[in-house]
Design an enzyme around this catalytic site. Sequence first.
Site, PDB file in Angstrom:
ATOM      1  N   GLU A  24     -25.375 -11.819 107.176  1.00 40.28           N
ATOM      2  CA  GLU A  24     -24.089 -11.255 107.574  1.00 40.28           C
ATOM      3  C   GLU A  24     -23.174 -11.059 106.366  1.00 40.28           C
ATOM      4  OE1 GLU A  24     -21.821 -13.655 110.291  1.00 40.28           O
ATOM      5  OE2 GLU A  24     -20.128 -12.256 110.281  1.00 40.28           O
ATOM      6  N   GLU A  64     -16.279  -7.367 115.020  1.00 43.74           N
ATOM      7  CA  GLU A  64     -17.659  -7.847 115.108  1.00 43.74           C
ATOM      8  C   GLU A  64     -18.507  -6.600 115.380  1.00 43.74           C
ATOM      9  OE1 GLU A  64     -19.002 -10.692 114.485  1.00 43.74           O
ATOM     10  OE2 GLU A  64     -17.588 -12.310 114.921  1.00 43.74           O
ATOM     11  N   HIS A  95     -17.096  -8.414 110.311  1.00 45.89           N
ATOM     12  CA  HIS A  95     -18.141  -9.395 110.606  1.00 45.89           C
ATOM     13  C   HIS A  95     -19.252  -8.721 111.413  1.00 45.89           C
ATOM     14  CE1 HIS A  95     -16.092 -13.351 109.668  1.00 45.89           C
ATOM     15  NE2 HIS A  95     -15.070 -12.507 109.585  1.00 45.89           N
ATOM     16  N   HIS A 146     -17.260 -14.295 105.383  1.00 48.45           N
ATOM     17  CA  HIS A 146     -18.206 -15.205 104.721  1.00 48.45           C
ATOM     18  C   HIS A 146     -18.333 -14.878 103.223  1.00 48.45           C
ATOM     19  CE1 HIS A 146     -18.872 -16.135 108.929  1.00 48.45           C
ATOM     20  NE2 HIS A 146     -19.080 -14.843 109.134  1.00 48.45           N
TER      21      HIS A 146
END
Length: 288
Positions: A122, A253, A177, A84
């Site tokens: 995030e 993750e 992430h 992101h």
Amino acid sequence: MTSSPRRACFAFAAAVAFLVACGTTEPGTPIAVPPAPSPAGTTTPHLPPSQVPPSPPPASSAPPATSPATPPVAGKVVVIDPGHNGGNSANPAEINKKVPAGRGQTKACNTTGTATNAGYTEHAFTWDVSVRVRELLAAKGIKVVMTRDDDTGVGPCVDKRAAIGNQSGAAAVVSIHADGSTSPGAHGFHIAYSAPPLNAAQGEPAKNLATALRDGLRTAGFATSTYIGTNGLSPRADLGGLNLSERPAALVECGNMRNADEAAVLSSPQGRQRYADAIAASIVEYLG
Ligand code: ZN
């Protein structure tokens, strides 16, 4: 390091082993055997081979010839892909445009990512952990390429991120992430990798990288996911960055930002350093 202890050592020591005795080498630097002394006028050049005095035997303290001159990972290229970006949410048109995502799919260029219930984003998490990982890897001599330069921009799109990895010739590409599952009790990390593989790098190399990251995070005390994958590994066919990668790639993750206990770890600098330490150590283990 100052030079005067070294000079003192030179003055004192006449043998090759002085380097060891005086401890003047940097940690981790192989001990260099200096050439035989040849002050002006004292050499005996042009002797026929039969009269050339034999070289003195190497000092017993010299390392074996097989000692690596540098850490085996030094000079390798690693791409770190912080998920992101801080400007994504303010630029929906740009990040929602469709881009190739592999396997004939198109997907949104990028997404905003998730956040903790308290609002820690995030993108801020992935940027912070990535910078910490970069620092740790650079200290090993690894050349780190980041897919974005800060946490205030837009994108890049997933296909561009994959292209950065491909064009860098990276030995490993690691996307960072954190997840945002609202399933009750959902927590733990998982590592995604492309499957079924679309090229050789997505086969065993990518799975080995994912496994190294899984093992490293587990060794560091992080729990594997209770809600995605098996034993912390998650083969995926729908992630554009992994589908398009022609280098060994995996996506971490780190945890579930919507889980209160994990949110506390993900939100703290100490927790993020723990993630970074584990991820960097895993990458070094994989490269080594
Ligand atoms: Zn994400």
